[in-house]
Motif scaffolding. Structure first.
Motif, PDB file in Angstrom:
ATOM      1  N   PRO A 118       0.819  -1.148  -0.074  1.00 29.41           N
ATOM      2  CA  PRO A 118       0.053   0.000   0.168  1.00 29.41           C
ATOM      3  C   PRO A 118       0.704   1.422   0.026  1.00 29.41           C
ATOM      4  CG  PRO A 118      -0.802  -1.658   1.719  1.00 29.41           C
ATOM      5  CD  PRO A 118       0.400  -2.087   1.021  1.00 29.41           C
ATOM      6  N   TYR A 121       2.155   1.557  -3.832  1.00 33.32           N
ATOM      7  CA  TYR A 121       1.024   1.872  -4.959  1.00 33.32           C
ATOM      8  C   TYR A 121       0.134   3.122  -4.517  1.00 33.32           C
ATOM      9  CZ  TYR A 121       2.569  -2.432  -7.244  1.00 33.32           C
ATOM     10  OH  TYR A 121       3.538  -3.288  -7.765  1.00 33.32           O
ATOM     11  N   GLY A 122       0.199   3.419  -3.207  1.00 30.71           N
ATOM     12  CA  GLY A 122      -0.634   4.377  -2.782  1.00 30.71           C
ATOM     13  C   GLY A 122      -0.391   5.656  -3.109  1.00 30.71           C
ATOM     14  N   PHE A 126      -3.429   4.385  -5.908  1.00 27.70           N
ATOM     15  CA  PHE A 126      -3.987   3.068  -5.941  1.00 27.70           C
ATOM     16  C   PHE A 126      -4.517   3.075  -4.358  1.00 27.70           C
ATOM     17  CE2 PHE A 126      -1.842   1.552  -9.380  1.00 27.70           C
ATOM     18  CZ  PHE A 126      -2.791   0.735 -10.036  1.00 27.70           C
ATOM     19  N   SER A 128      -6.920   1.013  -0.904  1.00 30.58           N
ATOM     20  CA  SER A 128      -7.465  -0.159  -0.402  1.00 30.58           C
ATOM     21  C   SER A 128      -9.028   0.125  -0.083  1.00 30.58           C
ATOM     22  CB  SER A 128      -6.510  -0.692   0.841  1.00 30.58           C
ATOM     23  OG  SER A 128      -6.990  -1.778   1.396  1.00 30.58           O
ATOM     24  N   GLN A 143      -5.255  -3.549  -3.986  1.00 30.62           N
ATOM     25  CA  GLN A 143      -5.191  -2.051  -4.261  1.00 30.62           C
ATOM     26  C   GLN A 143      -6.046  -1.791  -5.367  1.00 30.62           C
ATOM     27  OE1 GLN A 143      -3.052   0.332  -2.413  1.00 30.62           O
ATOM     28  NE2 GLN A 143      -3.691  -1.570  -0.825  1.00 30.62           N
TER      29      GLN A 143
END
Length: 163
Positions: A118, A121-122, A126, A128, A143
């Motif tokens: 996370p 990719y956050g 992206f 969750s 994600q």
């Protein structure tokens, strides 16, 4: 360090497998067969997009997109993403993911879904999403980047991921 992103071409297969093997070697989250995934997706006709990062003629990174679903929404599954260990941390993985997501928008799917870190990719947009599960269970590693709305439901990836 100069490098470019291009679509996979014939003859890249072994280099993609080697980069993926090296990128996942010794990682606690690795299943040990990540290097086989691009070939399995390619062999079953499920490799929707395969991009490589190249330095000169040498493959130094790779990202794959394949069919996926979240509930009733057709999506694209992103992964594996791999970058040679000696060039990690230079923005290659982020560039590969961003390029793949940009191309994915043209496929008329609801978004891109993946299992991954996370924190990494956050940074790339992206999220969750609490209403999304994998095998019926929530996971902070699942994600999603939705193109219009964020889809929800149980995520399923191509069967090559579970073989």
């Amino acid at each position: 360090m100069k490098w470019n992103i291009r679509q996979e071409k014939a003859g890249d297969e072994a280099a993609i497998a080697e980069v993926t093997r090296a990128a996942f070697a010794g990682k606690a989250y690795a299943d040990g067969d990540e290097d086989e995934l691009p070939a399995k997706l390619r062999d079953t006709g499920a490799l929707v997009l395969s991009l490589v990062a190249v330095q000169g003629t040498k493959v130094i990174g790779h990202v794959a997109l394949s069919p996926a679903r979240i509930g009733g929404t057709k999506c694209l599954g992103l992964g594996p993403v791999s970058v040679k260990p000696d060039v990690q941390g230079k923005g290659i993985g982020s560039a590969l993911v961003n390029h793949a997501v940009a191309v994915a928008g043209a496929y008329g799917r609801g978004g891109v879904v993946l299992m991954g870190d996370p924190a990494f990719y956050g940074r790339l947009g992206f999220v969750s999403e609490g209403g999304t599960t994998y095998n019926g269970k929530p996971s902070k590693h699942l994600q999603i980047l939705g193109f219009e709305d964020t889809p929800s439901g149980d995520a399923t990836f191509h069967s090559a991921f579970s073989e």
